[in-house]
Design an enzyme around this catalytic site. Sequence first.
Site: not given
Length: 420
Positions: A87, A89, A91-92, A94, A204
Amino acid sequence: MEANNVTWTTMSTVTIIVIVVIIIKIVILVIICKKKARIGTGTVAPDTRCLTLNVDKFLTDMEREKPIRFTSQQLEMATENFTNLVGSGAFGAVYKGIFSNGTIVAVKVLHGCSDKRIEEQFMAEVSTIGRIHHFNLVRLYGFCFDKNLRALVYEYMENGSLDKYLLSENDVLGFEKLHEIAVGTARGIAYLHEECQQRIIHYDIKPENILLDENFFPKVADFGLAKLCNRENTHISMTGRRGTPGYAAPELWAPFHVTHKCDVHSFGMLLLEIVGRRRNMKHDVPESQEWFPKWVWKRFENGDLNELMKAIEIEAESDREKAERMIKVAFWCVQYKPESRPVMSVVVKMLEGAVEIPAPLFNQLQHILMESPSPHHQPSACKKWKGSTFDCLGSPVLARSPFICATPIMRKYEIEMVPN
């Protein structure tokens, strides 16, 4: 001569018998002494070496409870040089990894437009989730903060995030399981708000940040925007916008103080999506159903629950009762004024059916009942901010509201009324 031999043999025999008897008596005496010693002390003294090993193991286990600092080489080996992407997103990314002891992990490699932003996210996650443990919160095993790698190491969640099941055409999760996921998520947030030494605000809450293990038990994840605050501080000054449009509370999109109740609002929006098994905003449906919160409220307000249950494909009576309860709770959670929203521990009780749920306040739902909802739009009745509450005293909606006085139930469970 023959007589002397007989005498000598007899004496030797006697001597041997005496020696044997003495040895037997000594053995018996030693055994008796040991038994007396045991009786006197009550218990056998533990093996000191064994005790030391037990304490060492205990201290090692305690040390493992704290986040471990990994090297970049260790994480490269665990992830096979970051080849198994699961995955990504804002900010990074995975990656799935496995350590030599068989522990499967999720390694989140932080990216960002600046080192400052990466450091902020890193510190936010380690300082919050790194110091707490709860069944409904994802566990942080450790981190890496090398020159060329900034990463967080989490427990691996076999079934990924909730959003892929809400948007799936196949109903993998039955409604009873979805209700369990809602309750578990609420418990996790309640722990952050009410049971930690320092209150933790997530900022969030959304389906993408609710992860599911192999048994579909939910765990709140992604604390990159989270913030610690002392319980004495009822309001927090924001240095920038936080949260995701569509879930973020109205106060997060304005330059005002916020409280932990912003997470309650986000949970309410999430709860509506769980009930509907769809995004709150969806365009491939009849126009009246595009904005799900408004459509649900109209059915709820008019008492037309049969059409609502048919639309969300709920048939069993037990599921119907749970759905009605979840809808009521959702509309309490998304009340415009933070102080009108219940605390999360009460939300858990409401979802479990442990307490009665009063009718939600219509006049506090205007911000989500608009034709074109926007996080920047605020109800026109609310003109400005005064301290911790909106100044809505001049609102004609409030003036004619039937909910003038709080009910005993609302007072008991910390649901505050809008001042008249």
